[in-house]
Design an enzyme around this catalytic site. Structure first.
Site, PDB file in Angstrom:
ATOM      1  N   HIS A 135      -1.084   5.983   6.088  1.00  0.00           N
ATOM      2  CA  HIS A 135      -1.181   7.435   5.435  1.00  0.00           C
ATOM      3  C   HIS A 135      -1.438   8.503   6.222  1.00  0.00           C
ATOM      4  CE1 HIS A 135      -0.773   4.367   2.196  1.00  0.00           C
ATOM      5  NE2 HIS A 135      -0.106   5.317   1.431  1.00  0.00           N
ATOM      6  N   LYS A 139      -5.625  11.477   3.068  1.00  0.00           N
ATOM      7  CA  LYS A 139      -5.858  10.569   2.037  1.00  0.00           C
ATOM      8  C   LYS A 139      -7.321  10.012   2.241  1.00  0.00           C
ATOM      9  CE  LYS A 139      -4.134   5.924   0.195  1.00  0.00           C
ATOM     10  NZ  LYS A 139      -4.094   6.573  -1.052  1.00  0.00           N
TER      11      LYS A 139
END
Length: 242
Positions: A135, A139
């Protein structure tokens, strides 16, 4: 639909844009910092949003969990990751009086990936399994809620599993029941999830790559459209279309 948004970060900003493009209305938002200049009315409690048909949550456990203890009966779509067990336990209770929908990933493609796992895991007994997710660098939680979801599917299908999060602490060879779990954070990666089956002289991979966060926002909107037609109960992608 008239929609209350819980949280107004990047994901619910997309939900708002896509909802209005599709003819829906945002009645307000619940946010921790109400002093910002938001484009919608701000509320403290779900019950304050009179006239809303459904609430869509893309927030965090710190904001969501206290709200789930309040008295309300508004249909609720929840996509928050982190503290999954606490959140789903509270949603189970709320489902006794209203329809609620939960998914750790609002992409229907991820739902299909879990169904593929249900077929692949029994057929590939004896293969080593590794789970890898990637990600963007903003995040916070790791591993992702989606990776936890994939692990949970595998755990239900195998007699014994041992999640391994940090191999540098293990000075031994891989055990048959180990499932390696790896998280990558960097750049603007929307979301990638890989399930690797490693056997003798061959590997098989199941992969999902999100190319835009719009898939998650649209998934939440589609779930909300279905949820407002449902009686009370606990819904996921497994039963929302029944």
């Amino acid at each position: 639909m008239k929609i209350l948004l819980i949280g107004y970060g990047a994901m619910n900003q997309r939900v708002a844009r896509l909802a209005e493009e599709q003819g829906h209305e945002i009645t307000g938002i619940i946010v921790p910092d109400k002093n910002n200049n938001y484009p919608y009315p701000t509320f403290e409690h779900i019950s304050d949003a009179e006239g809303a048909d459904v609430a869509i949550d893309f927030s965090n456990p710190e904001l969501l969990l206290p709200l789930l203890d309040e008295d309300f009966e508004l249909p609720l779509v929840v996509a928050t990751t982190g503290e999954k067990e606490k959140i789903t336990e509270k949603l189970e209770e709320l489902s006794q009086k209203m329809p609620v929908f939960f998914s750790a990933n609002m992409s229907y493609g991820i739902h299909v990936l879990t169904k593929l796992l249900e077929v692949a895991v029994p057929l590939l007994e004896g293969y080593d399994i590794e789970l890898i997710e990637a990600h963007h660098n903003k995040k916070v939680d790791a591993p992702s809620g989606t990776l936890v979801k994939l692990y949970d599917v595998i755990k239900e299908l195998k007699d014994n599993v041992n999640p391994v999060y940090d191999r540098h602490e293990k000075n031994e060879k891989r055990q048959p029941d180990d499932i390696g779990i790896s998280a990558i954070r960097g750049g603007t990666i929307v979301g990638e999830h890989d399930v690797l089956f490693a056997g003798v002289d061959e590997t098989i991979e199941l992969t999902h790559r999100a190319q835009s966060k719009d898939i998650f926002a649209n998934g939440a909107l589609k779930a909300a459209e279905r949820l407002v037609t449902k009686p009370k109960g606990y819904y996921t992608f497994d039963n929302i279309n029944n």
